[in-house]
Design a protein around this motif. Sequence first.
Motif, PDB file in Angstrom:
ATOM      1  N   PRO A   1     -21.249  38.471  10.623  1.00  0.00           N
ATOM      2  CA  PRO A   1     -19.804  38.288  10.601  1.00  0.00           C
ATOM      3  C   PRO A   1     -19.437  36.858  10.956  1.00  0.00           C
ATOM      4  O   PRO A   1     -20.155  36.182  11.683  1.00  0.00           O
ATOM      5  CB  PRO A   1     -19.310  39.258  11.681  1.00  0.00           C
ATOM      6  CG  PRO A   1     -20.450  39.341  12.629  1.00  0.00           C
ATOM      7  CD  PRO A   1     -21.689  39.245  11.773  1.00  0.00           C
TER       8      PRO A   1
ATOM      9  N   ASN B   1     -13.999  37.679  13.597  1.00  0.00           N
ATOM     10  CA  ASN B   1     -14.380  38.832  14.416  1.00  0.00           C
ATOM     11  C   ASN B   1     -14.255  38.653  15.914  1.00  0.00           C
ATOM     12  O   ASN B   1     -14.615  39.540  16.663  1.00  0.00           O
ATOM     13  CB  ASN B   1     -15.817  39.230  14.087  1.00  0.00           C
ATOM     14  CG  ASN B   1     -15.936  39.709  12.668  1.00  0.00           C
ATOM     15  OD1 ASN B   1     -14.934  40.054  12.054  1.00  0.00           O
ATOM     16  ND2 ASN B   1     -17.134  39.723  12.138  1.00  0.00           N
TER      17      ASN B   1
ATOM     18  N   LYS C   1     -18.425  45.242  11.968  1.00  0.00           N
ATOM     19  CA  LYS C   1     -17.573  44.283  12.674  1.00  0.00           C
ATOM     20  C   LYS C   1     -18.159  43.997  14.048  1.00  0.00           C
ATOM     21  O   LYS C   1     -18.726  44.887  14.686  1.00  0.00           O
ATOM     22  CB  LYS C   1     -16.146  44.822  12.832  1.00  0.00           C
ATOM     23  CG  LYS C   1     -15.125  43.801  13.370  1.00  0.00           C
ATOM     24  CD  LYS C   1     -13.742  44.426  13.421  1.00  0.00           C
ATOM     25  CE  LYS C   1     -12.668  43.429  13.857  1.00  0.00           C
ATOM     26  NZ  LYS C   1     -12.401  42.403  12.837  1.00  0.00           N
TER      27      LYS C   1
ATOM     28  N   ASP D   1      -6.576  46.751  12.497  1.00  0.00           N
ATOM     29  CA  ASP D   1      -7.362  46.641  11.267  1.00  0.00           C
ATOM     30  C   ASP D   1      -7.414  48.030  10.626  1.00  0.00           C
ATOM     31  O   ASP D   1      -7.968  48.967  11.199  1.00  0.00           O
ATOM     32  CB  ASP D   1      -8.775  46.147  11.606  1.00  0.00           C
ATOM     33  CG  ASP D   1      -9.638  45.911  10.382  1.00  0.00           C
ATOM     34  OD1 ASP D   1      -9.493  46.659   9.397  1.00  0.00           O
ATOM     35  OD2 ASP D   1     -10.483  44.996  10.422  1.00  0.00           O
TER      36      ASP D   1
END
Length: 273
Positions: free
Chosen positions: A4, A9, A231, A257
């Motif tokens: 990521p 993130n 994530k 999210d």
Amino acid sequence: MFKPSQRDNEIRSGTSSSQRPRKKTILHLRLKEHRYLPIEQVLDACELKMAPGEIVSLIGPSGCGKTTLVKIAAGLISPSDGSVERNTDSGAVLFQDHRLLPWKRLYDNMAFGLKAAKLTRQEQFERVSVAAKAMGFSQADLKKFPAELSGGMKQRAAIARAMVTEPDLLFLDEPFSALDVGRRREMYRALLTEIESRACTVLMVTHDIFEALSLSDRVLVMAPDPGRVIKEVTIKMPLHLRTRQLAHELEAELLSDDMIADLFRMKNWEKVL
């Protein structure tokens, strides 16, 4: 492989204990995949590096492979395609099930992990006594058999049994789920004290997003079919400065999210029903 971006993130709110200088990588897991059967892929490719003193939590819906990933990292099962490097000889694993020996008294259960250690009886007694006190047990409790203990007491005993070995690497699979809220908070404090005093590294599985964000330097969110990390969240606020309000704010930001909210079935999570 899960890589990521730092910008996408991270949740920024200060300086994390994970940002402290690290001397080495204590755990390095490289996984191409893991299958229980040739046709059943349980985990997809992922890579995990952990430094001494770091706390990493795995969260995700049931069946996404969190426990399997921890078992591979702990060496309890071998990956079907991958490798694990553990740069320590001192490790311990804690599961939801306390796994106490029913025919042994509480003291002997706590001391069980010390049987292979080159310690005198007095040294073993001192370690168990310190751990028992930290977990809220009296000397009278140490004479009891597991059948005489409540569910929460059994789980605290399992935590004490792991901690008396003074592990450098600790694997936790929902060890606090059987504890009431007040006792759980005490266990958090005891665990964090051990981590700070001994630079103990922790890989933890939890279904509780709030718990993960409260205790961890990093949180890895996993999705199922096959299990994979989708994530990574880095919390930069030092553990001793975190508050319930901060953890709730981090939780709200994470669940904003839509992909994550759908994963946990938490659309409109502000509502009770």
